[in-house]
Design an enzyme around this catalytic site. Sequence first.
Site, PDB file in Angstrom:
ATOM      1  N   LYS A 202      18.253  18.568  12.081  1.00 21.66           N
ATOM      2  CA  LYS A 202      18.988  19.286  11.026  1.00 21.66           C
ATOM      3  C   LYS A 202      19.580  18.289  10.027  1.00 21.66           C
ATOM      4  O   LYS A 202      19.499  18.489   8.815  1.00 21.66           O
ATOM      5  CB  LYS A 202      20.097  20.160  11.650  1.00 21.66           C
ATOM      6  CG  LYS A 202      19.532  21.386  12.357  1.00 21.66           C
ATOM      7  CD  LYS A 202      20.566  22.159  13.168  1.00 21.66           C
ATOM      8  CE  LYS A 202      19.854  23.265  13.952  1.00 21.66           C
ATOM      9  NZ  LYS A 202      20.728  24.027  14.849  1.00 21.66           N
TER      10      LYS A 202
ATOM     11  N   GLN B 251      26.775  23.598  16.883  1.00 21.89           N
ATOM     12  CA  GLN B 251      25.603  23.760  17.748  1.00 21.89           C
ATOM     13  C   GLN B 251      25.992  24.380  19.091  1.00 21.89           C
ATOM     14  O   GLN B 251      26.988  23.972  19.706  1.00 21.89           O
ATOM     15  CB  GLN B 251      24.949  22.377  17.960  1.00 21.89           C
ATOM     16  CG  GLN B 251      23.632  22.393  18.689  1.00 21.89           C
ATOM     17  CD  GLN B 251      22.474  22.918  17.861  1.00 21.89           C
ATOM     18  OE1 GLN B 251      22.553  23.045  16.641  1.00 21.89           O
ATOM     19  NE2 GLN B 251      21.380  23.248  18.515  1.00 21.89           N
TER      20      GLN B 251
ATOM     21  N   ASP C  50      24.929  29.911   9.928  1.00 18.16           N
ATOM     22  CA  ASP C  50      24.141  30.503  11.017  1.00 18.16           C
ATOM     23  C   ASP C  50      24.038  32.021  10.844  1.00 18.16           C
ATOM     24  O   ASP C  50      23.186  32.655  11.476  1.00 18.16           O
ATOM     25  CB  ASP C  50      24.834  30.239  12.364  1.00 18.16           C
ATOM     26  CG  ASP C  50      24.285  29.018  13.084  1.00 18.16           C
ATOM     27  OD1 ASP C  50      23.072  28.779  13.014  1.00 18.16           O
ATOM     28  OD2 ASP C  50      25.086  28.316  13.736  1.00 18.16           O
TER      29      ASP C  50
HETATM   30  N1  GUN Z   1      21.340  26.117  19.225  1.00 18.49           N
HETATM   31  C1  GUN Z   1      20.013  26.381  19.185  1.00 18.49           C
HETATM   32  N2  GUN Z   1      19.680  26.982  18.026  1.00 18.49           N
HETATM   33  C2  GUN Z   1      20.834  27.099  17.311  1.00 18.49           C
HETATM   34  C3  GUN Z   1      21.146  27.643  16.032  1.00 18.49           C
HETATM   35  O1  GUN Z   1      20.291  28.153  15.301  1.00 18.49           O
HETATM   36  N3  GUN Z   1      22.450  27.567  15.666  1.00 18.49           N
HETATM   37  C4  GUN Z   1      23.413  27.032  16.457  1.00 18.49           C
HETATM   38  N4  GUN Z   1      24.675  27.011  16.008  1.00 18.49           N
HETATM   39  N5  GUN Z   1      23.153  26.517  17.653  1.00 18.49           N
HETATM   40  C5  GUN Z   1      21.872  26.547  18.070  1.00 18.49           C
END
Ligand code: GUN
Length: 312
Positions: A53, A97, A120
């Site tokens: 990311k 996350q 998100d």
């Molecule tokens: N953990 C795995 N995928 C995601 C996501 O799309 N957002 C967040 N915040 N945590 C994750």
Amino acid sequence: MADIIDGRIVARKLDAETKAQVDAMVAAGAPRPGLAVILVGHDPASEVYVGRKLKKSNEVGIRSFEHRLPEDTSQEDVLALIAQLNADPEVHGILCQVPLPKHIDTGVVLRSIIPSKDVDGFHPVNVGRLSTGTGGIVPCTPFGVMKLLDTVFDDLTGLDCVVIGKSNIVGKPIAMLLLEREATVTVTHIETKNLPDIARKADIIIAAAGAPELVKGYWVKPGAVIIDVGITRLKNEDGSTRLVGDVAFDEVQHARAVTPVPGGVGPMTISCLLANTVQAAQEQLAGRSGDGSDIDFADLPDRSMIFAEGGK
Ligand code: GUN
């Protein structure tokens, strides 16, 4: 043979659009969009995702702010960091996350991110806006699924869609997005009876159950389109591992098109996160609060405030 819907190509195109938007904003004198990413602890998969990311943010010109916190960080300290980021004008998007360590209440933490920075799309305000067709930030995986469907269909009106899995972050929002496009949607889950029969009627199957190779060939109508959201690592007999989706890929070659795992939905998710960050930055710079309080509902062109279809 079914066509393969290559998520890497679609993601690359979306990244190019996002980068062009960032460049245009900066050229117009706006601040560069900024994304804060919080990682608590050392979950190996999360480390990989967060690394990707951050790297991709920088590639499209988004500033990234990395916050790695030790495993034993208290919930109070995570909330304090989020409060600080909520108030920081250089941060337009905040992603915490998950999974979080067990001593932290994930819901409390995720809901503490203000809706305008919730890239998100998990905050109940954004969920509510999605389900009423009043904008907001769309969760990344469902957003990516729609972009992949758009490579196959011009119009989803009246198509029969079966969404397998009713999670808050995938199944339910996908159902909302499909309904917004006038598709007919059936959402199934672990207690659903006769799932193969229901799936076999579908023009579009979205498999998001997290159950490896659940969807068999005989569940799929010839010519259907399948989007496979699942991803599970399975052990081979020789000890090596492989990634599989929720669809028995080799059995569904009579479909019109199918996404592979890996290389289908997965690559879309980060690209949608970056697109959401730019959307969030643009809305914040335009002075919109993101909580919906500044929407003029009387002006909405859609049917979000009409109580029944009959009121169309
Ligand atoms: N953990 C795995 N995928 C995601 C996501 O799309 N957002 C967040 N915040 N945590 C994750």
